[in-house]
Design a protein around this motif. Structure first.
Motif, mmCIF file in Angstrom:
data_model
loop_
_atom_site.group_PDB
_atom_site.id
_atom_site.type_symbol
_atom_site.label_atom_id
_atom_site.label_comp_id
_atom_site.label_asym_id
_atom_site.label_seq_id
_atom_site.Cartn_x
_atom_site.Cartn_y
_atom_site.Cartn_z
ATOM 1 N N VAL A 62 0.838 -1.209 0.000
ATOM 2 C CA VAL A 62 0.000 0.000 0.000
ATOM 3 C C VAL A 62 0.873 1.259 0.000
ATOM 4 O O VAL A 62 0.538 2.258 -0.649
ATOM 5 C CB VAL A 62 -0.972 -0.009 1.197
ATOM 6 C CG1 VAL A 62 -1.748 1.299 1.280
ATOM 7 C CG2 VAL A 62 -1.946 -1.177 1.075
ATOM 8 N N ALA A 63 1.997 1.226 0.688
ATOM 9 C CA ALA A 63 2.912 2.364 0.664
ATOM 10 C C ALA A 63 3.401 2.625 -0.762
ATOM 11 O O ALA A 63 3.459 3.782 -1.219
ATOM 12 C CB ALA A 63 4.099 2.110 1.597
ATOM 13 N N ALA A 64 3.743 1.559 -1.478
ATOM 14 C CA ALA A 64 4.182 1.715 -2.868
ATOM 15 C C ALA A 64 3.064 2.282 -3.739
ATOM 16 O O ALA A 64 3.304 3.139 -4.607
ATOM 17 C CB ALA A 64 4.651 0.368 -3.414
ATOM 18 N N ALA A 65 1.824 1.830 -3.508
ATOM 19 C CA ALA A 65 0.690 2.345 -4.272
ATOM 20 C C ALA A 65 0.471 3.829 -4.010
ATOM 21 O O ALA A 65 0.132 4.597 -4.924
ATOM 22 C CB ALA A 65 -0.575 1.556 -3.919
ATOM 23 N N ALA A 66 0.671 4.269 -2.769
ATOM 24 C CA ALA A 66 0.522 5.692 -2.442
ATOM 25 C C ALA A 66 1.563 6.534 -3.170
ATOM 26 O O ALA A 66 1.264 7.623 -3.681
ATOM 27 C CB ALA A 66 0.634 5.892 -0.933
ATOM 28 N N VAL A 67 2.779 6.036 -3.248
ATOM 29 C CA VAL A 67 3.839 6.759 -3.965
ATOM 30 C C VAL A 67 3.502 6.868 -5.449
ATOM 31 O O VAL A 67 3.628 7.939 -6.066
ATOM 32 C CB VAL A 67 5.196 6.061 -3.763
ATOM 33 C CG1 VAL A 67 6.252 6.682 -4.670
ATOM 34 C CG2 VAL A 67 5.638 6.159 -2.310
ATOM 35 N N LEU A 68 3.033 5.774 -6.041
ATOM 36 C CA LEU A 68 2.644 5.801 -7.452
ATOM 37 C C LEU A 68 1.486 6.767 -7.688
ATOM 38 O O LEU A 68 1.435 7.473 -8.702
ATOM 39 C CB LEU A 68 2.266 4.396 -7.915
ATOM 40 C CG LEU A 68 3.417 3.388 -8.013
ATOM 41 C CD1 LEU A 68 2.879 1.995 -8.353
ATOM 42 C CD2 LEU A 68 4.445 3.832 -9.041
ATOM 43 N N GLY A 69 0.535 6.808 -6.735
ATOM 44 C CA GLY A 69 -0.572 7.755 -6.846
ATOM 45 C C GLY A 69 -0.086 9.190 -6.833
ATOM 46 O O GLY A 69 -0.572 10.036 -7.597
ATOM 47 N N ALA A 70 0.884 9.490 -5.975
ATOM 48 C CA ALA A 70 1.437 10.844 -5.913
ATOM 49 C C ALA A 70 2.114 11.217 -7.231
ATOM 50 O O ALA A 70 1.979 12.351 -7.718
ATOM 51 C CB ALA A 70 2.427 10.952 -4.756
ATOM 52 N N VAL A 71 2.831 10.277 -7.811
ATOM 53 C CA VAL A 71 3.500 10.537 -9.090
ATOM 54 C C VAL A 71 2.467 10.829 -10.175
ATOM 55 O O VAL A 71 2.624 11.760 -10.989
ATOM 56 C CB VAL A 71 4.378 9.336 -9.487
ATOM 57 C CG1 VAL A 71 4.911 9.502 -10.915
ATOM 58 C CG2 VAL A 71 5.536 9.182 -8.505
ATOM 59 N N PHE A 72 1.375 10.068 -10.195
ATOM 60 C CA PHE A 72 0.328 10.277 -11.197
ATOM 61 C C PHE A 72 -0.319 11.647 -11.037
ATOM 62 O O PHE A 72 -0.519 12.373 -12.014
ATOM 63 C CB PHE A 72 -0.725 9.173 -11.088
ATOM 64 C CG PHE A 72 -1.853 9.322 -12.070
ATOM 65 C CD1 PHE A 72 -1.676 9.009 -13.405
ATOM 66 C CD2 PHE A 72 -3.095 9.782 -11.656
ATOM 67 C CE1 PHE A 72 -2.717 9.159 -14.327
ATOM 68 C CE2 PHE A 72 -4.138 9.927 -12.556
ATOM 69 C CZ PHE A 72 -3.946 9.617 -13.894
ATOM 70 N N VAL A 73 -0.646 12.022 -9.802
ATOM 71 C CA VAL A 73 -1.272 13.324 -9.560
ATOM 72 C C VAL A 73 -0.331 14.455 -9.972
ATOM 73 O O VAL A 73 -0.740 15.420 -10.627
ATOM 74 C CB VAL A 73 -1.668 13.470 -8.076
ATOM 75 C CG1 VAL A 73 -2.128 14.892 -7.773
ATOM 76 C CG2 VAL A 73 -2.781 12.481 -7.718
#
Length: 403
Positions: free
Chosen positions: A381-392
């Protein structure tokens, strides 16, 4: 002069109508997490494993996702009421099954029906709040709908935990109270002045589709909302087991109270950030979810209730900011006649990992132990949050008007 004096009063009535329209969303979401502090009671009584517990929890999300395939399209075509009224009745039936459950199968069916009711509330109910608000109150309607969802989701386990500790029948009383709340929600829906559906063509059951202008908005919401709600789903499903088995906290009110504080954070943060720019809200959501998973890993390593509480609160903040940011983006980009389906698409994208990852963590915990299973979950989930930040961060907000 008379017109000028009457205008604030009219505005106040309209604002009140928006919050009244959000009451059915809140009432249904009270049921969504009310079983959380009772899982350990049923687990002791019926003798099932952590994997089975998360499977029961996942039945809720299966029902929810199934409803999202139908409810958004049906609501946009034939209206909100024909979707919401049966959904409230299904929620009442789920309450009866919970109160009388004597097997894992009954719990699973009750959770499935709860998920269907919540799926309808997410799509048709939130769209109804926007309908009542009108074009001048899109952000206020998004705030009302989103905060009603998370406040109801938090109030349910708190009330269940409190009643479980103070009154006889810990697995019965909360659902009797919830039936009363749902009856009032049914009356509110019946009286709401909602528009008729826009009809339309195409299949009635389908993966929710989004108008081209709203696709980026939905993806932005999913990028932040999905990691956040996956984190809160873990706290709701396996949180009581971690409290009891790893942290030595067996009081049912503590489990319910922790869930309430988590969603109180999700509610409060939406009011706190409501005037911020959309990119700031979304990036803040990803940061909160990342910090939540770091706190979870610290709690597991140090056997710390303090760090676990911080993980839960930060998870709620991450979900709340992602949900509010996503709804705000959708309401600004999607026409009213496609709004429920867009809501359904965003929530489907968020709830799917919220079902699969905690479920996988539950069965992994059965195989390798709860600490190892939870640690693996936290890293993903931590990795998914980082990827979400990159997308935003990579989105051109200036060209879409999202500020």
């Amino acid at each position: 002069m008379t017109t000028l004096m009457e205008k604030p009063e009219t505005e106040g009535r309209r604002d009140g109508a928006v919050w009244l329209a959000a009451w059915p969303v809140l009432a249904v979401f009270v049921l969504s997490n009310a079983p959380t502090p009772l899982y350990v009671v049923w687990q002791h009584r019926l003798g099932f494993s952590s994997g089975t517990l998360t499977a029961v929890f996942a039945c809720y999300i299966v029902g929810l996702l199934g409803a999202l395939l139908i409810a958004g399209v049906v609501s946009d075509r034939i209206g909100r009421k024909p979707v919401l009224l049966p959904a409230v009745l299904l929620a009442m039936l789920a309450c009866v099954l919970f109160a009388t459950a004597n097997s894992v199968a009954m719990l699973a069916i009750a959770r499935l029906l709860t998920g269907i009711a919540v799926g309808a509330a997410v799509s048709a109910g939130m769209a109804a709040v926007t309908d009542i608000g009108g074009p001048q109150r899109k952000r206020a309607a998004a705030l009302a709908a989103s905060s009603a969802m998370v406040l109801g989701a938090g109030f349910g386990p708190l009330l269940a935990g409190l009643l479980a500790e103070l009154v006889p029948g810990p697995t019965i009383t909360i659902f009797v109270v919830e039936i009363v709340l749902l009856a009032s929600a049914f009356a509110v829906v019946a009286r709401l002045d909602l528009p008729r559906g826009a009809r339309g063509r195409g299949p009635w059951i389908r993966i929710p589709a989004v108008a081209p202008g709203g696709r980026t908005a939905v993806l932005l919401g999913i990028a932040v909302f999905a990691p956040g709600i996956t984190a809160t789903s873990f706290v709701l499903s396996l949180g009581p087991s971690i409290l009891s088995n790893l942290l030595g906290a067996t009081n049912r009110l503590l489990a319910g109270g922790l869930a309430f504080v988590m969603f109180l954070g999700a509610t409060g943060i939406q009011f706190a950030v409501r005037r911020l720019r959309l990119p700031t809200i979304l990036l803040g959501g990803t940061a909160a979810t990342l910090l939540s998973m770091i706190s979870l890993l610290a709690a597991l390593r140090l056997s710390s209730l303090t760090f676990f509480t911080a993980a839960a609160i930060l998870a709620g903040i991450g979900q709340g900011m992602g949900q509010f940011g996503g709804l705000t983006a959708i309401s600004a980009s999607v026409p009213a006649e496609r709004l429920a389906e867009a809501n359904a698409a965003q929530n489907a994208g968020g709830y799917l990992p919220a079902a699969l990852l905690p479920l996988s963590a539950g069965f992994l915990s059965d195989a390798v132990g709860l600490p190892a299973g939870a640690t693996t979950f936290g890293g993903i989930v931590a990795a998914a949050a980082v990827l979400g930040a990159v997308f935003v961060a990579s989105r051109p907000f200036a060209t879409t008007g999202q500020r």
